[in-house]
Design a protein around this motif. Structure first.
Motif, PDB file in Angstrom:
ATOM      1  N   HIS A 249       0.803  -0.803  -0.017  1.00 11.54           N
ATOM      2  CA  HIS A 249       0.419  -0.063  -0.055  1.00 11.54           C
ATOM      3  C   HIS A 249       0.579   1.589   0.249  1.00 11.54           C
ATOM      4  N   ALA A 250       0.600   1.654  -0.872  1.00 15.12           N
ATOM      5  CA  ALA A 250       1.165   3.553  -0.962  1.00 15.12           C
ATOM      6  C   ALA A 250       0.117   4.367  -0.631  1.00 15.12           C
ATOM      7  N   MET A 251       1.104   4.968   0.602  1.00 12.53           N
ATOM      8  CA  MET A 251       0.529   6.601   0.115  1.00 12.53           C
ATOM      9  C   MET A 251       1.447   8.260  -0.057  1.00 12.53           C
ATOM     10  N   ILE A 252       0.776   8.008  -0.987  1.00  2.73           N
ATOM     11  CA  ILE A 252       1.480   9.190  -1.879  1.00  2.73           C
ATOM     12  C   ILE A 252       0.662  10.771  -1.136  1.00  2.73           C
TER      13      ILE A 252
ATOM     14  N   VAL B  73      -3.074   0.456  10.174  1.00  2.00           N
ATOM     15  CA  VAL B  73      -3.877  -0.105   8.889  1.00  2.00           C
ATOM     16  C   VAL B  73      -3.527  -1.164   8.182  1.00  2.00           C
ATOM     17  N   PHE B  74      -2.532  -1.061   7.538  1.00  2.00           N
ATOM     18  CA  PHE B  74      -2.063  -1.628   5.872  1.00  2.00           C
ATOM     19  C   PHE B  74      -0.575  -1.614   6.504  1.00  2.00           C
ATOM     20  N   LEU B  75       0.014  -3.348   6.799  1.00  2.00           N
ATOM     21  CA  LEU B  75       0.829  -3.250   7.028  1.00  2.00           C
ATOM     22  C   LEU B  75       1.616  -3.302   5.820  1.00  2.00           C
TER      23      LEU B  75
ATOM     24  N   ALA C  71      -2.282   6.602  11.520  1.00  2.00           N
ATOM     25  CA  ALA C  71      -3.000   5.264  11.500  1.00  2.00           C
ATOM     26  C   ALA C  71      -3.345   3.918  10.261  1.00  2.00           C
ATOM     27  N   GLU C  72      -3.012   5.163   9.642  1.00  2.00           N
ATOM     28  CA  GLU C  72      -3.273   4.395   7.926  1.00  2.00           C
ATOM     29  C   GLU C  72      -2.369   3.262   8.158  1.00  2.00           C
TER      30      GLU C  72
END
Length: 363
Positions: free
Chosen positions: A122-125, A145-147, A141-142
């Motif tokens: 999962h990529a948080m851009i 949740v997304f290991l 927090a995100e």
């Protein structure tokens, strides 16, 4: 005094005659006089809300005043359909390739394409749009949740997050102009810097001198960039959109990511000044702001930002098609090959919802 069935045609005609502004005075009460057939001389008698709804289909309401409940006094500006938009590279093709050749000699690391069938994570851009000021607080927090998720910054979001105690895993730069070296002058030892080879050598020199982890990738902005494949035939050229945020998404896709959350990727502004166009201090120019309507919402934006939003929608579809051509399995029961959540209230989020893309539950 306009026949009700002809009001639409009259408003269309008024719009065609209006270059910048239309001043209107509309009675909302019956006239004193009557026509020969007994009808009131004011053939349309409606309240202010009814008239505003009619005007807003064709005009942007700049000023609106209802006087004594009897008449409307308003200043309107005509809406225009934004047609085809053409973007171009920030520098000449020759300079872009020249800088890439110079940087190739200085950095040995290259971004590697992820070739396995399963998504990498999962990529948080995080781009540098104004909504980042409100949405950054949910990043930690995100990540919990997304290991295995990664935080990726571009442009000014690098310093913005680090100043708030969040160190990104990756930072991406694609702009070839020298002034963009400003965003990497306060580099962090725990960040992996993914830099387009066309970026100004000053940026590379800063990162190399600071002994940072740097990997290059090549971008496609025109046929001149094909020359880089002669120098490094085992690499590819990254296409897809002109904004740093959108290129970052396509880069992470090439690295195997299929799940994305986007912050500060707005294509719209909070206000017209420099601060209102970004999450914080920005070294670039202030774009000329225009009012852009999407559905029943109006946003402050600019032509280049509208172009970026359009690129995003088309790129999302193209990435999904790539997954299908590669024989990848959908990520969920809904059949999504690429999963995207757009955080923040913005033009991009509004356009994505209007198009039914890319995420049914955009935050």
């Amino acid at each position: 005094h306009i026949e009700p069935e002809k009001l639409g045609s009259v408003l269309d005609h008024l719009k065609s005659l209006t270059s910048r502004a239309l001043f209107v005075v509309v009675a909302t009460r019956p006239a004193v006089k009557h026509l020969a057939d007994g009808r009131n001389a004011h053939l349309i008698i409606e309240n202010a809300a009814w008239w505003r709804e009619r005007f807003e289909t064709l005009f942007e309401v700049k000023r609106w005043n209802v006087r004594d409940g009897n008449e409307i006094i308003a200043l309107l500006s005509p809406r225009v359909e934004i047609g085809r938009l053409v973007t171009r590279s920030a520098v000449t093709d020759d300079l872009r390739v020249l800088q890439a050749k110079e940087n190739i000699k200085k950095v040995s690391g290259r971004v590697q394409e992820h070739v396995s069938r399963g998504p990498a994570g999962h990529a948080m851009i995080c781009a540098y749009g104004p909504t980042l000021r409100e949405t950054w607080q949910t990043i930690a927090a995100e990540r919990d949740v997304f290991l295995g998720s990664k935080i990726i910054t571009c442009s000014g979001s690098h310093d913005f997050l680090i100043e708030r105690g969040i160190v990104p895993d990756y930072h991406v730069e694609i702009d070839p102009r020298e002034m963009k070296a400003h965003y990497t002058q306060n580099s962090h030892p725990d960040v992996h810097y993914l830099i387009a080879s066309c970026c100004h050598p000053k940026m590379i020199d800063q990162l190399v001198a600071a002994k940072r982890h740097v990997s290059l990738f090549h971008v496609y902005s025109g046929e001149a960039d094909l020359e880089l494949l002669d120098i490094e035939p085992n690499t590819g050229l990254l296409a897809g959109g002109g904004s740093a945020g959108l290129r970052t998404m396509t880069l992470m896709f090439a690295m195997g990511y299929r799940s994305f959350s986007l912050r500060g990727m707005d294509s719209s502004y909070v206000s017209e000044d420099k601060v209102g166009q970004h999450a914080g201090v920005h070294i670039g120019k202030v774009h000329r702001a225009i009012d852009v309507r999407c559905g029943d919402r109006t946003f402050k934006s600019s032509l280049i930002m509208v172009a970026y939003a359009r690129f995003f929608l088309s790129t999302y579809k193209q990435l999904s098609q790539v997954c299908q051509l590669r024989g990848e399995e959908p990520l969920n029961e809904a059949g999504d090959y690429v999963h995207v959540v757009i955080h923040g209230d913005s033009l991009l989020a509004s356009m994505a919802r209007a198009a039914g893309e890319p995420e049914r539950e955009a935050a």
